[in-house]
Design a protein around this motif. Sequence first.
Motif, PDB file in Angstrom:
ATOM      1  N   SER A  20       0.832  -1.199   0.000  1.00  0.00           N
ATOM      2  CA  SER A  20       0.000   0.000   0.000  1.00  0.00           C
ATOM      3  C   SER A  20       0.867   1.249   0.000  1.00  0.00           C
ATOM      4  N   ARG A  21       0.225   2.410  -0.172  1.00  0.00           N
ATOM      5  CA  ARG A  21       0.972   3.669  -0.250  1.00  0.00           C
ATOM      6  C   ARG A  21       1.695   3.992   1.048  1.00  0.00           C
ATOM      7  N   ILE A  22       1.174   3.531   2.172  1.00  0.00           N
ATOM      8  CA  ILE A  22       1.799   3.876   3.445  1.00  0.00           C
ATOM      9  C   ILE A  22       2.894   2.890   3.838  1.00  0.00           C
ATOM     10  N   GLY A  23       3.177   1.915   2.964  1.00  0.00           N
ATOM     11  CA  GLY A  23       4.184   0.901   3.276  1.00  0.00           C
ATOM     12  C   GLY A  23       5.535   1.468   3.675  1.00  0.00           C
ATOM     13  N   PRO A  24       6.111   2.397   2.911  1.00  0.00           N
ATOM     14  CA  PRO A  24       7.409   2.954   3.301  1.00  0.00           C
ATOM     15  C   PRO A  24       7.372   3.644   4.665  1.00  0.00           C
ATOM     16  N   ALA A  25       6.286   4.373   4.947  1.00  0.00           N
ATOM     17  CA  ALA A  25       6.167   5.035   6.252  1.00  0.00           C
ATOM     18  C   ALA A  25       6.080   4.008   7.377  1.00  0.00           C
ATOM     19  N   LEU A  26       5.415   2.885   7.141  1.00  0.00           N
ATOM     20  CA  LEU A  26       5.334   1.826   8.143  1.00  0.00           C
ATOM     21  C   LEU A  26       6.716   1.244   8.436  1.00  0.00           C
ATOM     22  N   VAL A  27       7.488   1.016   7.385  1.00  0.00           N
ATOM     23  CA  VAL A  27       8.845   0.489   7.576  1.00  0.00           C
ATOM     24  C   VAL A  27       9.685   1.480   8.371  1.00  0.00           C
ATOM     25  N   ASP A  28       9.574   2.766   8.027  1.00  0.00           N
ATOM     26  CA  ASP A  28      10.331   3.790   8.750  1.00  0.00           C
ATOM     27  C   ASP A  28       9.976   3.789  10.237  1.00  0.00           C
ATOM     28  N   LEU A  29       8.679   3.716  10.536  1.00  0.00           N
ATOM     29  CA  LEU A  29       8.227   3.713  11.929  1.00  0.00           C
ATOM     30  C   LEU A  29       8.741   2.476  12.657  1.00  0.00           C
ATOM     31  N   ALA A  30       8.656   1.324  12.001  1.00  0.00           N
ATOM     32  CA  ALA A  30       9.100   0.081  12.630  1.00  0.00           C
ATOM     33  C   ALA A  30      10.601   0.089  12.887  1.00  0.00           C
ATOM     34  N   VAL A  31      11.371   0.644  11.965  1.00  0.00           N
ATOM     35  CA  VAL A  31      12.818   0.758  12.175  1.00  0.00           C
ATOM     36  C   VAL A  31      13.118   1.625  13.396  1.00  0.00           C
ATOM     37  N   THR A  32      12.404   2.747  13.503  1.00  0.00           N
ATOM     38  CA  THR A  32      12.597   3.637  14.644  1.00  0.00           C
ATOM     39  C   THR A  32      12.288   2.919  15.947  1.00  0.00           C
ATOM     40  N   GLU A  33      11.192   2.144  15.966  1.00  0.00           N
ATOM     41  CA  GLU A  33      10.822   1.405  17.174  1.00  0.00           C
ATOM     42  C   GLU A  33      11.868   0.348  17.510  1.00  0.00           C
ATOM     43  N   ALA A  34      12.350  -0.369  16.504  1.00  0.00           N
ATOM     44  CA  ALA A  34      13.344  -1.410  16.754  1.00  0.00           C
ATOM     45  C   ALA A  34      14.642  -0.806  17.292  1.00  0.00           C
ATOM     46  N   ALA A  35      15.052   0.333  16.738  1.00  0.00           N
ATOM     47  CA  ALA A  35      16.267   0.991  17.221  1.00  0.00           C
ATOM     48  C   ALA A  35      16.083   1.490  18.650  1.00  0.00           C
ATOM     49  N   LEU A  36      14.906   2.013  18.940  1.00  0.00           N
ATOM     50  CA  LEU A  36      14.621   2.537  20.281  1.00  0.00           C
ATOM     51  C   LEU A  36      14.691   1.446  21.333  1.00  0.00           C
ATOM     52  N   TYR A  37      14.167   0.262  20.993  1.00  0.00           N
ATOM     53  CA  TYR A  37      14.135  -0.853  21.932  1.00  0.00           C
ATOM     54  C   TYR A  37      15.361  -1.755  21.850  1.00  0.00           C
ATOM     55  N   ARG A  38      16.304  -1.416  20.953  1.00  0.00           N
ATOM     56  CA  ARG A  38      17.449  -2.297  20.726  1.00  0.00           C
ATOM     57  C   ARG A  38      16.983  -3.713  20.383  1.00  0.00           C
ATOM     58  N   ALA A  39      16.016  -3.800  19.485  1.00  0.00           N
ATOM     59  CA  ALA A  39      15.414  -5.082  19.114  1.00  0.00           C
ATOM     60  C   ALA A  39      15.638  -5.348  17.630  1.00  0.00           C
ATOM     61  N   PRO A  40      15.601  -6.608  17.213  1.00  0.00           N
ATOM     62  CA  PRO A  40      15.638  -6.902  15.778  1.00  0.00           C
ATOM     63  C   PRO A  40      14.327  -6.517  15.112  1.00  0.00           C
ATOM     64  N   LEU A  41      14.342  -6.398  13.806  1.00  0.00           N
ATOM     65  CA  LEU A  41      13.159  -6.044  13.025  1.00  0.00           C
ATOM     66  C   LEU A  41      12.809  -7.202  12.096  1.00  0.00           C
ATOM     67  N   LEU A  42      11.553  -7.599  12.105  1.00  0.00           N
ATOM     68  CA  LEU A  42      11.050  -8.627  11.202  1.00  0.00           C
ATOM     69  C   LEU A  42       9.997  -7.988  10.296  1.00  0.00           C
ATOM     70  N   ILE A  43      10.243  -8.009   8.992  1.00  0.00           N
ATOM     71  CA  ILE A  43       9.303  -7.459   8.017  1.00  0.00           C
ATOM     72  C   ILE A  43       8.535  -8.628   7.399  1.00  0.00           C
ATOM     73  N   THR A  44       7.219  -8.590   7.515  1.00  0.00           N
ATOM     74  CA  THR A  44       6.401  -9.695   7.012  1.00  0.00           C
ATOM     75  C   THR A  44       5.463  -9.218   5.906  1.00  0.00           C
ATOM     76  N   HIS A  45       5.151 -10.145   5.050  1.00  0.00           N
ATOM     77  CA  HIS A  45       4.113  -9.921   4.034  1.00  0.00           C
ATOM     78  C   HIS A  45       3.313 -11.210   3.907  1.00  0.00           C
ATOM     79  N   VAL A  46       2.005 -11.087   3.939  1.00  0.00           N
ATOM     80  CA  VAL A  46       1.138 -12.256   3.791  1.00  0.00           C
ATOM     81  C   VAL A  46       0.679 -12.312   2.350  1.00  0.00           C
ATOM     82  N   TRP A  47       1.183 -13.298   1.637  1.00  0.00           N
ATOM     83  CA  TRP A  47       0.837 -13.462   0.225  1.00  0.00           C
ATOM     84  C   TRP A  47      -0.471 -14.237   0.118  1.00  0.00           C
TER      85      TRP A  47
END
Length: 310
Positions: A20-47
């Motif tokens: 969707s159009r907001i996909g890049p913004a979602l990735v950006d937000l998730a990266v910020t959250e993962a960095a904040l928590y010192r956690a790994p990031l898992l990007i999923t897509h349900v085909w």
Amino acid sequence: MHSDVSTPRNRPVVVGVNGSRIGPALVDLAVTEAALYRAPLLITHVWPGRYAGAYRGHGAVPSRADAERLLELSAGRARQLAASVPVTTELLDGGAANQLAETSRRARLLVLGHRDEVYARPTWGSTTAYLAHQSRCPVMVYRGVVPVDGPVVVATSSRPEECDATLGYAFERAALVSAPLTAIHIWTRPGAADGIPPIVRPGAYAEERAVADQALAEVLAGWTARFPDVPVERLVVGDFDMALTIERALRRGRLMVAGIGQSGSFAELLCSAREARAVVRKTSPTVLVPRESARRGNPVVSLQYPRDRV
């Protein structure tokens, strides 16, 4: 095959992307959250290629290669934004709601977005709405903007057994980003919940409101002692002012935190809240915290970690 044996520290932040159009913004937000928590990031897509259930879309289904390319591009974006965050991808088959609900069992946080449609359909979308009730980890819903100023706002009850997980998330988040906290308690007058018009004697409203404020102060006391550096503002509002108060909080705060609750009615209120002055809804992200998060050791932020930023 995955099992729910991960520990709070190594559970990933999970983001669901669907092209969707907001996909890049979602990735950006998730990266910020993962960095904040010192956690790994898992990007999923349900085909949905093999999915034949009731909620299968009627349009053309992208190929599996398209799905893999979407994950590849999303992962590349994430790694470019924060090279220190470990990034993995996962391609799932089936219905998006059920697959992401299962993934939430092994996640620290699930980052999702609202639907792409404009103001005429002011809801989160069926998948996000389902996960707002069924996720086993906190759900962060992106709503168009991610403010860096303003308080963390938490909507809380006055019963510790219902609000401990929510308040724990909110206080630790406020401490982590050095933000003030606004605690909102929705006060319902006796009898109003049953649809009975209450009889108000002179002075009763002020007395009942004072009782509600005292109950809120008591439920916050343990958390304010644990986080003495977090400035806390208490706000007690009547049920008639609930919708307006929540919409204002979504516009003025940096993050709204709420519990999913027993009935789910508050989640529904957040789902329909919108910015009336814009064509699309653009308010701060919302985090919904399931009650069992406290028992799973999730979502806790280890405050011993340095406060790095992306």
